[in-house]
Design an enzyme around this catalytic site. Structure first.
Site, PDB file in Angstrom:
ATOM      1  N   LYS A 129       0.854  -1.193   0.000  1.00 19.13           N
ATOM      2  CA  LYS A 129       0.000   0.000   0.000  1.00 19.13           C
ATOM      3  C   LYS A 129       0.889   1.243   0.000  1.00 19.13           C
ATOM      4  O   LYS A 129       1.792   1.385   0.835  1.00 19.13           O
ATOM      5  CB  LYS A 129      -0.884  -0.029   1.247  1.00 19.13           C
TER       6      LYS A 129
HETATM    7  O1  G3P Z   1      -7.905   2.019   5.689  1.00 23.85           O
HETATM    8  C1  G3P Z   1      -8.258   3.179   5.061  1.00 23.85           C
HETATM    9  C2  G3P Z   1      -9.610   3.741   5.407  1.00 23.85           C
HETATM   10  O2  G3P Z   1     -10.595   2.778   5.240  1.00 23.85           O
HETATM   11  C3  G3P Z   1      -9.666   4.495   6.695  1.00 23.85           C
HETATM   12  O3  G3P Z   1     -10.953   4.744   7.144  1.00 23.85           O
HETATM   13  O4  G3P Z   1     -12.512   5.360   8.962  1.00 23.85           O
HETATM   14  O5  G3P Z   1     -10.086   5.980   9.164  1.00 23.85           O
HETATM   15  O6  G3P Z   1     -11.567   7.148   7.530  1.00 23.85           O
HETATM   16  P1  G3P Z   1     -11.294   5.869   8.252  1.00 23.85           P
END
Ligand code: G3P
Length: 213
Positions: free
Chosen positions: A82
């Site tokens: 990633k």
């Molecule tokens: O892993 C990346 C993403 O899904 C993060 O989500 O909830 O931290 O905005 P969030």
């Protein structure tokens, strides 16, 4: 449509993998820090459950990204490297594609970023819809824009809907034709349930008790 889980918790992955619906896992440095476990060990344990585990590089320059990404890719064939959506990240994506190392571009917030990542060679791009909604923009609208653009060209890059906040996001992403959703555990466990399913089963079982008597 592929369903991934957004987590660094191996027990959660094992639990949902047992349902037979889990195609992959995405992790990020914040999720790994929350669990407080060894990163390599965590990634390898997840690789035993699913064929795609995104492991994020923390270097910000292309040389550092290449070094970290090549190391991660050597851990297991299920590892997907990633890479953040930066100009250094684009160079790293281009390098990894030439090496046959699978990649996922994270922190995508616009169609132009999505196009650049796809052209540089990303196998997956991750637009963050919840974080766009949080600042008053339209996260799912971005997914629709990307899927519309993808319908005009032949990118082999899969669109992964990230930063999902609730079950409706998963259904909306499927209607738009997104390739993958990465779903947090607390949203995942809500997906099999419906009030009418629970009430219907309760009634079937109570009626069956009467027959047995
Ligand atoms: O892993 C990346 C993403 O899904 C993060 O989500 O909830 O931290 O905005 P969030």
């Amino acid at each position: 449509m592929k369903l991934f889980m957004d987590t660094a918790n191996v027990s959660q992955v094992a639990e949902i993998a047992a349902w037979g619906v889990l195609d992959g896992v995405t992790t990020n440095p914040s999720l790994v820090a929350k669990e407080g476990k060894d990163f390599k060990e965590t990634v390898l344990e997840m690789c035993a459950h699913v064929p795609s585990v995104s492991a994020q590089v923390t270097a910000t320059d292309v040389e550092g990204m290449r070094k970290q990404g090549e190391e991660y890719a050597g851990w297991h064939e299920h590892v997907v490297v990633k890479v953040p959506m930066t100009t250094e990240g684009l160079k790293a994506l281009h390098h990894f594609r030439s090496q046959g190392i699978r990649t996922n571009t994270t922190l995508v917030f616009s169609l132009n970023q999505a196009i650049l990542a796809a052209k540089a060679g990303a196998n997956i791009i991750s637009p963050f819809i919840g974080r766009l909604d949080d600042i008053g923009e339209d996260g799912m609208g971005l997914i629709a824009e990307i899927m519309e653009a993808w319908s005009h060209y032949r990118f082999d890059t899969e669109v992964l809907v990230a930063s999902i906040r609730h079950p409706r996001h998963v259904a909306q992403a499927a209607r738009i034709g997104a390739h993958i959703c990465t779903i947090p555990y607390d949203v995942f466990v809500k997906l099999p349930h419906h009030t009418l399913t629970d009430a219907g089963l309760k009634k079937f079982l109570s009626d069956w008790e009467k027959v047995k008597k």
